[in-house]
Design a protein around this motif. Structure first.
Motif, PDB file in Angstrom:
ATOM      1  N   UNK A 291      36.543  11.066  23.669  1.00 22.06           N
ATOM      2  CA  UNK A 291      35.244  11.247  24.317  1.00 22.06           C
ATOM      3  C   UNK A 291      34.406  10.005  24.001  1.00 22.06           C
ATOM      4  N   UNK A 292      34.138   9.222  25.036  1.00 21.11           N
ATOM      5  CA  UNK A 292      33.472   7.930  24.882  1.00 21.11           C
ATOM      6  C   UNK A 292      32.022   8.057  25.319  1.00 21.11           C
ATOM      7  N   UNK A 293      31.117   7.633  24.447  1.00 20.24           N
ATOM      8  CA  UNK A 293      29.687   7.639  24.740  1.00 20.24           C
ATOM      9  C   UNK A 293      29.131   6.248  24.480  1.00 20.24           C
ATOM     10  N   UNK A 294      28.447   5.720  25.466  1.00 22.58           N
ATOM     11  CA  UNK A 294      27.785   4.421  25.326  1.00 22.58           C
ATOM     12  C   UNK A 294      26.300   4.643  25.565  1.00 22.58           C
ATOM     13  N   UNK A 295      25.510   4.632  24.515  1.00 26.22           N
ATOM     14  CA  UNK A 295      24.078   4.920  24.630  1.00 26.22           C
ATOM     15  C   UNK A 295      23.356   4.297  23.427  1.00 26.22           C
ATOM     16  N   UNK A 296      22.458   3.358  23.682  1.00 28.84           N
ATOM     17  CA  UNK A 296      22.116   2.770  24.976  1.00 28.84           C
ATOM     18  C   UNK A 296      23.150   1.746  25.435  1.00 28.84           C
ATOM     19  N   UNK A 297      23.034   1.347  26.685  1.00 25.03           N
ATOM     20  CA  UNK A 297      23.943   0.361  27.259  1.00 25.03           C
ATOM     21  C   UNK A 297      23.558  -1.042  26.778  1.00 25.03           C
ATOM     22  N   UNK A 298      24.480  -2.006  26.884  1.00 21.56           N
ATOM     23  CA  UNK A 298      24.138  -3.376  26.471  1.00 21.56           C
ATOM     24  C   UNK A 298      22.974  -3.921  27.286  1.00 21.56           C
ATOM     25  N   UNK A 299      21.922  -4.446  26.639  1.00 21.67           N
ATOM     26  CA  UNK A 299      20.793  -4.995  27.392  1.00 21.67           C
ATOM     27  C   UNK A 299      21.137  -6.283  28.132  1.00 21.67           C
ATOM     28  N   UNK A 300      22.161  -6.988  27.673  1.00 14.97           N
ATOM     29  CA  UNK A 300      22.581  -8.243  28.302  1.00 14.97           C
ATOM     30  C   UNK A 300      24.045  -8.473  27.940  1.00 14.97           C
ATOM     31  N   UNK A 301      24.586  -9.582  28.411  1.00 11.74           N
ATOM     32  CA  UNK A 301      25.969  -9.921  28.100  1.00 11.74           C
ATOM     33  C   UNK A 301      26.067 -10.299  26.631  1.00 11.74           C
ATOM     34  N   UNK A 302      26.812  -9.523  25.806  1.00 10.09           N
ATOM     35  CA  UNK A 302      26.926  -9.861  24.378  1.00 10.09           C
ATOM     36  C   UNK A 302      27.745 -11.130  24.173  1.00 10.09           C
ATOM     37  N   UNK A 303      27.565 -11.792  23.036  1.00 10.21           N
ATOM     38  CA  UNK A 303      28.388 -12.975  22.733  1.00 10.21           C
ATOM     39  C   UNK A 303      29.877 -12.633  22.726  1.00 10.21           C
ATOM     40  N   UNK A 304      30.705 -13.630  23.031  1.00  8.34           N
ATOM     41  CA  UNK A 304      32.145 -13.405  23.090  1.00  8.34           C
ATOM     42  C   UNK A 304      32.727 -12.922  21.777  1.00  8.34           C
ATOM     43  N   UNK A 305      32.210 -13.447  20.639  1.00  5.18           N
ATOM     44  CA  UNK A 305      32.725 -13.027  19.340  1.00  5.18           C
ATOM     45  C   UNK A 305      32.447 -11.548  19.095  1.00  5.18           C
ATOM     46  N   UNK A 306      31.267 -11.073  19.530  1.00  2.00           N
ATOM     47  CA  UNK A 306      30.932  -9.661  19.370  1.00  2.00           C
ATOM     48  C   UNK A 306      31.830  -8.795  20.244  1.00  2.00           C
ATOM     49  N   UNK A 307      32.064  -9.223  21.466  1.00  2.00           N
ATOM     50  CA  UNK A 307      32.931  -8.446  22.358  1.00  2.00           C
ATOM     51  C   UNK A 307      34.342  -8.326  21.782  1.00  2.00           C
ATOM     52  N   UNK A 308      34.866  -9.442  21.262  1.00  4.41           N
ATOM     53  CA  UNK A 308      36.208  -9.402  20.679  1.00  4.41           C
ATOM     54  C   UNK A 308      36.245  -8.485  19.459  1.00  4.41           C
ATOM     55  N   UNK A 309      35.215  -8.591  18.588  1.00  5.19           N
ATOM     56  CA  UNK A 309      35.190  -7.740  17.398  1.00  5.19           C
ATOM     57  C   UNK A 309      35.116  -6.265  17.779  1.00  5.19           C
TER      58      UNK A 309
END
Length: 404
Positions: A291-309
């Motif tokens: 069960x996946x919950x995303x709240x709140x949503x990303x306010x902007x495009x996160x840095x690539x390092x954060x996305x990978x982590x």
């Protein structure tokens, strides 16, 4: 005593010493034409001058090869010159080259022996010049000759000491330049080795994430296909298709990592937030319904390092849920302005719950270590909480300059 130097440098030193000998020896003979020695006949004094020239310039020829031997030979030449009553001559400039070599290329002991020789040689030279003047009384003045000779010896001694110390100091400066260059090169090699080690650790971490997750999915699908093969062959076919797809994806990722090991040209494409749906789909195909919950949503495009982590932490946490947990899996992502919070909770079936004296199944291995490293690399933190019936992974990753 003997240093290893390229033959080219030794040949250049010998050639330079030969040129110096051919220039200074005729000048010294011409300079001493009126009186070769203060107490030897001219024939013997000429031989002594030639031998002295060969000694001091021979010392220059081997000064880079063996500064210690060169210093000994130079002292032998200087003592021969003084014992023969020869006045200072142009051949004595060779002493500067020997002193330079003792401080530039000699050991620490030879370095300080060269400095002592600069001071001692200046004192001895001043006394020698005073002795020559005392023997033959070439100076005339109203003051007592002893006082004049003392003043002359002190003046000449200081002049010689300063001249020799200048040559020794120039060699010391060159020694410091060489040491600084060697230290800089060693630092660069150490930094390169550290960077390579970090790259190997990163690739090993990625390899663990990819292989562990893919094998967990393959094992789960294989078990399901075996149970469904007799009663529902169509489900077995779907499971086999999922196994093939997962294996191909893992093989592609492993090939990419191996390419990075071979070529080391960039990190190559890395998973991002857009790949999370494919990750959740693989987990669902393995029999887990998170069960996946995303709240709140990303306010902007996160840095690539954060996305990978985020991707790697979720991948490892869900892999642990497939291997050790049950169907009860909750995933929550909270994207704030300055950070992202991750929480993955999975229930533990009674058969796999922790028993007294037995460490939890999630507590060891590279998975938790890899997740913590992922968080720490971007300046965040990760904690785990193991309860009898539930296992929780929480991570907080900062979004800002430190994460880029």
């Amino acid at each position: 005593m003997i240093r290893r130097i390229p033959m080219t440098w030794l040949a250049l030193d010998i050639l330079g010493a030969l040129v110096g000998l051919l220039i200074t020896l005729p000048l010294s003979l011409a300079f001493s034409a009126g009186q070769m020695s203060f107490w030897l006949p001219d024939s013997r004094a000429t031989v002594a001058l030639v031998v002295t020239s060969l000694l001091v310039w021979g010392a220059v020829a081997i000064s880079r090869l063996s500064p210690a031997i060169a210093l000994i030979v130079a002292w032998a030449g200087a003592l021969l010159q003084m014992s023969a009553g020869l006045p200072p001559a142009p051949i004595d400039v060779a002493i500067f080259g020997v002193l330079f070599a003792t401080s530039a290329w000699g050991s620490k002991r030879v370095l300080w022996l060269g400095g002592a020789s600069a001071v001692g040689g200046g004192v001895v030279g001043g006394l020698y010049i005073g002795l020559l003047q005392y023997d033959f009384g070439t100076l005339t003045a109203t003051s007592p000759i002893e006082l004049r000779l003392v003043l002359l010896s002190v003046t000449m001694g200081l002049t010689i000491v300063l001249s020799l110390a200048l040559a020794w100091g120039a060699g010391l400066l060159w020694r410091l330049v060489r040491q600084s260059r060697a230290n800089r090169e060693a630092q660069q090699r150490a930094e390169a080795a550290a960077a390579e080690e970090q790259e190997r650790v990163r690739i090993a971490r990625d390899m663990h994430d990819i292989v562990a997750h893919s094998l967990a999915v393959v094992i789960a699908q294989s078990d399901g296909a075996r149970y469904a093969a007799a009663q529902k062959p169509e489900l077995a076919q779907e499971a086999l298709a999922t196994i093939a797809q997962t294996a191909r994806s893992a093989l592609s990722d492993v090939r990419m990592l191996l390419t990075q090991l071979r070529h080391r040209q960039g990190d190559g494409p890395q998973p991002a937030l857009a790949d999370l749906e494919a990750l959740f789909a693989q987990v669902r195909q393995a029999g887990i319904q998170p069960r996946v919950t995303v709240d709140p949503m990303p306010p902007a495009e996160p840095p690539g390092a954060i996305q990978l982590a985020v991707y790697r932490i979720l991948q490892e946490a869900l892999t642990n849920a497939i291997r050790h947990g049950g169907d009860d899996v909750d995933v929550r992502l909270s994207w704030w302005a300055d950070r992202v919070d991750i929480a993955v909770r999975n229930g533990i079936p009674p058969a796999k719950q922790q028993r007294p004296g037995v460490p939890p199944a999630h507590s060891g291995g590279h998975g938790l270590i890899g997740m913590r490293e992922r968080a720490q690399l971007v300046g965040g933190a990760l904690t785990v909480q193991h309860e009898p019936a539930r296992f929780t992974v929480r991570a907080t990753l900062p979004i800002g300059p430190s994460a880029n």
